[in-house]
Scaffold this active site. Structure first.
Site, PDB file in Angstrom:
ATOM      1  N   CYS A  85       0.616  -1.668   0.249  1.00 11.54           N
ATOM      2  CA  CYS A  85      -0.144   0.148   0.057  1.00 11.54           C
ATOM      3  C   CYS A  85       1.125   1.888   0.070  1.00 11.54           C
ATOM      4  O   CYS A  85       0.158   2.428  -0.426  1.00 11.54           O
ATOM      5  CB  CYS A  85      -1.311   0.071   1.242  1.00 11.54           C
ATOM      6  SG  CYS A  85      -2.024  -1.227   1.553  1.00 11.54           S
ATOM      7  N   HIS A 338      -9.283   3.115  -0.674  1.00 19.16           N
ATOM      8  CA  HIS A 338      -7.608   3.141  -0.914  1.00 19.16           C
ATOM      9  C   HIS A 338      -6.994   2.521  -2.549  1.00 19.16           C
ATOM     10  O   HIS A 338      -7.118   0.891  -2.294  1.00 19.16           O
ATOM     11  CB  HIS A 338      -7.437   1.671   0.080  1.00 19.16           C
ATOM     12  CG  HIS A 338      -5.799   1.660   0.058  1.00 19.16           C
ATOM     13  ND1 HIS A 338      -5.445   2.603  -0.636  1.00 19.16           N
ATOM     14  CD2 HIS A 338      -5.035   1.250   0.966  1.00 19.16           C
ATOM     15  CE1 HIS A 338      -3.220   2.417   0.239  1.00 19.16           C
ATOM     16  NE2 HIS A 338      -3.845   0.812   0.506  1.00 19.16           N
TER      17      HIS A 338
END
Length: 395
Positions: A85, A338
């Site tokens: 991420c 996200h």
């Protein structure tokens, strides 16, 4: 940290960011082009003026060709970066190093992810093959362990830890409601958060970031050139990346109340940027609120609160939009969702707007000239953490 400082050896001369959300009408190519064109326009450049490109994406393209198919870059070098991420942040980090090293004058970092029509549901992401001994977790499961661990260590009641997580969720959704590029633009009430369908442990739907499509881009240049291209560039003060040994879940003593890689990356960034008190020196912090307890733990890991004090300061409003140190004033992952490769650069985009006085109705007014982003990849005990510090003044 062993890295040499890159303080003021690279500067952001332009940035762009798409609207995040259910972008069914746009492909990954479309999102890359949208973010890149805004970044180029803000610096008064064309794609032919950029010497090299770094593309961050987790699953929306292979190799640098994922960018050349979207932009006419004239056979320039393109490097594809992936680091969980923290992918977009690592693309930015490597692009900055290239400028700081003198290899290029002007480069671009782009982060993109197209998740809504992919095969990723957001809760389960395929990992590398192994021998079957590694613990198997969905995304929310290991992060759900942070909340009861924190409450147990610091003596919080169930009501106190729940109220803290609820406040964080409400804060970030209220911030996102003011942001036209956020995926979720509605404020939520505490009772909505606390009565939402459960996901894992005490985490409900409103404690978890969403699944979104999006892209963001940054133009990085030599500082003197950035000042020619842009009346108000941002100077890179620190870039700090730390990767964990990935043994936390099986190590005696790992108690899920801190993420050591976040502590180390923050310490490295503060040392490089010359920050001694982040609580008073930073104008804003954009941190990785993938889940509400993640934000709580990061308050303390980043030195924004003392150990065991983050929950109380959160409830007192210290990190609210009008608080002493606003955290995630753009709405964070809770409001944006996200898209893995884009989130780190999206955080920088908010710093780009806020420090230059371009955030409109969301403009902060504390007058400080430094901002921090923190981007986490992986899970507690097996994560990478990136911290950047950018500022409005050189030197």
């Amino acid at each position: 940290m062993a890295a040499h400082s890159v303080k003021d050896r690279a500067a952001i001369a332009g940035m762009g960011c798409t609207r995040f959300g259910d972008r069914w009408e746009a492909s990954a190519d479309d999102l890359i082009a949208e973010a890149a064109r805004e970044a180029l326009a803000s610096a008064g450049l064309g794609a032919e003026d950029v010497d090299a490109y770094w593309l961050g994406t987790f699953s929306s393209g292979n190799s640098g060709l994922a960018l050349t198919s979207a932009l006419d870059v004239g056979y320039r070098p393109v490097t594809r970066v992936e680091n969980y991420c923290a992918t977009g942040s690592d693309a930015f980090r490597n692009a900055c190093y290239a400028v700081a090293a003198g290899a290029y004058d002007i480069v671009m970092a782009v982060g993109v992810e197209k998740l809504k029509d992919s095969n990723h549901a957001g809760l389960v992401v395929p990992g590398p093959s192994g021998d079957g001994t590694a613990p198997g977790f969905s995304g929310p499961a290991p992060f759900s362990m942070l909340a009861p661990a924190y409450a147990r260590r610091y003596g919080l009641s169930d009501r106190e830890i729940r109220a803290t997580l609820t406040h964080i969720a409400c804060k970030n959704h209220a911030n996102g409601a003011r942001n036209e590029r956020a995926q979720f633009r509605s404020a939520v009430r505490p009772e909505q958060v606390e009565n939402a369908p459960p996901v894992a442990g005490m985490l409900g739907v409103y404690d978890c970031s969403g699944v979104a499509d999006g892209a963001a881009a940054a133009i990085i240049a030599r500082p003197e050139l950035a000042a020619e291209l842009q009346a108000a560039p941002l100077y890179v003060k620190a870039l700090s990346l730390s990767a964990a040994p990935a043994d936390g879940a099986t190590t005696r003593g790992f108690d899920y109340t801190t993420m050591p890689e976040a502590v180390r990356s923050a310490a490295g960034a503060y040392a490089a940027a010359g920050i001694t008190d982040p609580r008073t020196e930073l104008a804003l912090v954009e941190l990785h609120d993938c889940f509400t307890p993640t934000e709580l733990v990061l308050y303390e890991d980043l030195g924004l609160s003392g150990r065991g004090a983050g929950w109380r300061e959160a409830l007192e409003g210290r990190f609210d939009f009008e608080g002493a140190l606003p955290v995630n004033p753009d709405g964070g992952l809770k409001s944006f969702g996200h898209p893995i490769g884009a989130s780190g650069l999206r955080m920088l985009y908010e710093c780009w707007l806020q420090l230059r006085g371009r955030a409109g109705a969301r403009q902060l007014g504390n007058g400080r000239g430094l901002a921090l982003t923190q981007n986490l990849g992986g899970r507690p005990g097996a994560a990478v953490s990136f911290v950047s510090v950018v500022g409005v003044e050189a030197g």
